[in-house]
Each structure stands twice: as C-alpha cells, then as structure tokens.
Design an enzyme around this catalytic site. Structure first.
Site, short mmCIF file in Angstrom:
data_model
loop_
_atom_site.label_atom_id
_atom_site.label_comp_id
_atom_site.label_asym_id
_atom_site.label_seq_id
_atom_site.Cartn_x
_atom_site.Cartn_y
_atom_site.Cartn_z
N ARG A 121 129.55 90.48 -54.85
CA ARG A 121 128.67 89.83 -53.01
C ARG A 121 128.10 88.64 -53.47
NH1 ARG A 121 131.11 93.24 -50.95
NH2 ARG A 121 130.43 95.11 -50.47
N GLU B 33 126.87 85.55 -45.99
CA GLU B 33 128.28 84.97 -44.95
C GLU B 33 128.14 85.89 -42.82
OE1 GLU B 33 130.59 87.57 -48.10
OE2 GLU B 33 131.14 88.77 -46.76
N HIS C 214 136.29 86.56 -47.59
CA HIS C 214 136.21 87.89 -48.22
C HIS C 214 137.29 88.53 -47.65
CE1 HIS C 214 132.40 91.61 -48.35
NE2 HIS C 214 133.44 91.32 -49.21
C1 DGY Z 1 133.58 96.38 -50.13
O1 DGY Z 1 134.19 97.54 -49.61
O2 DGY Z 1 132.66 96.72 -50.74
C2 DGY Z 1 134.26 95.60 -49.59
O3 DGY Z 1 132.68 94.26 -49.52
C3 DGY Z 1 135.21 95.08 -48.77
O4 DGY Z 1 136.75 93.40 -49.40
#
Ligand code: DGY
Length: 318
Positions: free
Chosen positions: A238, A267, A285
């Site tokens: 993250r 983001e 992402h």
């Molecule tokens: C999630 O599932 O949390 C991921 O970051 C999506 O790619």
C-alpha cells in the site's frame, strides 16, 4: 425475486454475468470512482454491496447505510478503504478476497524489481520517443539482480511467492515477519526478528505488509538510512506505507538507486515528483490485474455475497 446487489465499479465480464444471474443489480453505466453519497444512492434498496479499492467506505458511510445491507464485500484482499470498526459497530459483515491474487501480485513485484534495477522506464521511453541513438558500452547501465540480497517485509502468501521466485535469481533472501515461518514456507530465506535487523541486508527490499497505524509512513528517512547505499525499494503493498517526501529525497540524493512502485498514497493522484525522477519505475496498481486473477477475485466476492444472502457463513470475511 432476486436479492438486490449494489456494485460500485464495472466488473470483468464473467463476474458481471454471474452477478446478473443471481442478483438484481444497481450499478453505474460508466466506470468512474463514486463518492460516498453516490454509493449510498446505489445501496438505497440493496441487500448487499460489492465495493472496490479506493471506495470511501468510512464511518459516515456506515452511519447512512440502510439497515437492510448486511454485507459489504470488497473486490480486494486489502480493506484499508473500509472503516472496519464502524462496520462492526453497525453489524455489517465485511467480505474480502484473500488467496487468489498471490501469484499475480508476486509477478508484479518481480516486474518492479527488474524494471527498477534495469532502468526499464528510461529504456522504453528511448525506443518509443525515437531517442535511442546507438548501442554503446555505457548505455543505461543498471544494477544486476542475480545473486544479490533481497529483503522482504511481510512474509504472508505474497511475500512467500516473491521469495520463491527469488530462488530462480540465485538471491540471498532475508525477511521480517511478526513470527518466523516453518521451514517449508521460508523458501530458504533467513528470518530477522526486527526490521532494524533486516534492513542492512537489503540490496533490494520488497514491501508486503498491510497498511496499519504501525506501518503507515514506515519507509522514512531513518528507515532508508539503515539500508545499504544504492538499495532498490519496490512496493506492491500500500502506498501510505511509504513517506513520499523521504523516499523522493533518497532517490534524488543517490542513497537509493531506484524504486519500483505499483501503489501510492492518495492514488491515482500520486506525488507528482515521482513522475520526474528517472530512477522510478511506476505502475498504476496493477498487482492483481490479470484476467484469471480478477475473475477469481470477483467470484470470491460473489461467493461471500451468495453465502450471506442464503443465510450461510460468509467464507472470506475480516
Ligand atoms: C488488493 O486486493 O488489495 C489489491 O491491492 C488489489 O490489487
């Protein structure tokens, strides 16, 4: 009558088809991020909601959510966009999608490691912009990956899959995790009981920890100072685990050779300085973005909703 399902974003075709078969859908025509009020509007007469990364599922959302909506299933394993305390207080079940995005995300971590180390952004730009002048011995020399030391923070499913792939690059892998893993889950990696102990071993560092009050802003100047000079950091976890200003300063000073980033604080409105640095390799992402994985995530989210609407135990909830 079918139960009513509010969905905040477009879903992969196969997932949307299955959702349509079982539910009366409330969704937008486009694919824009929706505000809290717009999501609440979709939820007006819903029995369940299917939300995505970045949707504002905060305390105010739960305050205004109609009582009938007993489950919010997120199309993600991460739940940092959801106020879990507020959900619990209101008795709303939160479903997520663990287990199915491990390989896709580990692959992207490796794309970042290789892309950052081998200056892929700069090289690709030269080819695309027709500024590649010639082969020359000093052209865009990067950092060798094979045989180097790789550190992993967070040795869950994805961290383990990254460690497993590192064996193919003959890397010496080190990791920090809240607890040491059994040997068969370590893939030959060496355990460190603290991050401070791990950092000096990380010529490459891959982040795989969730965003929590403890990890937010963790990658700051003090943290970076403990890495070997010229280290490379990659992040598929993250964005807010990183202090952007401190990371950018280290990339500018040369303390860090490069960074590969797939996730960003705030983001898609990322810290603009990242775009101007030649030594960043940036993706929007995409960790889980394969057809196979996004279908599996969607089906898992629907499994959670099906279980809830049929009065069964929700298989994947937090
Ligand atoms: C999630 O599932 O949390 C991921 O970051 C999506 O790619």
């Amino acid at each position: 009558m079918k139960p009513v399902l509010a969905i905040t974003r477009r879903l992969p075709d196969a997932v949307e088809k299955r959702a349509r078969e079982s539910y009366d859908l409330r969704m937008q025509d486009g694919d824009e991020p929706l505000s809290r009020d717009q999501i609440l509007d979709l939820c007006k007469d819903a029995d369940a909601a299917l939300v995505s990364v970045g949707d504002p599922i905060d305390a105010a959302f739960f305050d205004a959510l109609p009582k009938k909506v007993g489950i919010v299933a997120t199309f993600s394993v991460g739940t940092d966009h959801i106020d879990l305390g507020a959900a619990k207080a209101k008795g709303v079940i939160i479903g997520n999608t663990p287990g199915v995005l491990t390989d896709a995300t580990a692959d992207i971590a490796w794309l970042l490691i290789l892309g950052a180390a081998r200056r892929a952004s700069e090289g690709e730009a030269e080819v695309r912009n027709a500024t590649w002048s010639s082969w020359r011995p000093t052209h865009l020399m990067g950092t060798q990956v094979t045989g180097k030391k790789l550190g992993i923070i967070g040795m869950g499913r994805i961290g383990q899959a990254v460690a497993k792939r590192a064996r193919g690059f003959d890397m010496d892998v080190h990791y920090f995790n809240r607890r040491q893993l059994p040997k068969d889950q370590e893939f030959g990696a060496t355990y460190h009981s603290s991050i401070d102990e791990l950092l000096p071993h990380c010529q490459f560092l891959s982040l795989h920890c969730p965003s929590t009050p403890e990890t937010r802003g963790m990658v700051n100047t003090d943290f970076i100072a403990k890495l070997p000079n010229g280290a490379i950091i990659v992040n598929t976890a993250r964005g807010d685990v990183v202090n952007d200003g401190d990371l950018i300063a280290a990339l500018k000073s040369g303390k860090l050779t490069a960074a590969g980033l797939d996730v960003f604080a705030g983001e898609p409105n990322i810290e603009p300085a990242y775009r101007d640095l030649p030594n960043t390799f940036l993706l929007p992402h995409l960790g889980s973005a394969t057809v196979e994985t996004r279908n599996a995530m969607g089906f898992r989210a629907l499994d959670n909703i099906d279980a809830f609407t049929q009065g069964k135990d929700v298989p994947f909830c937090v």
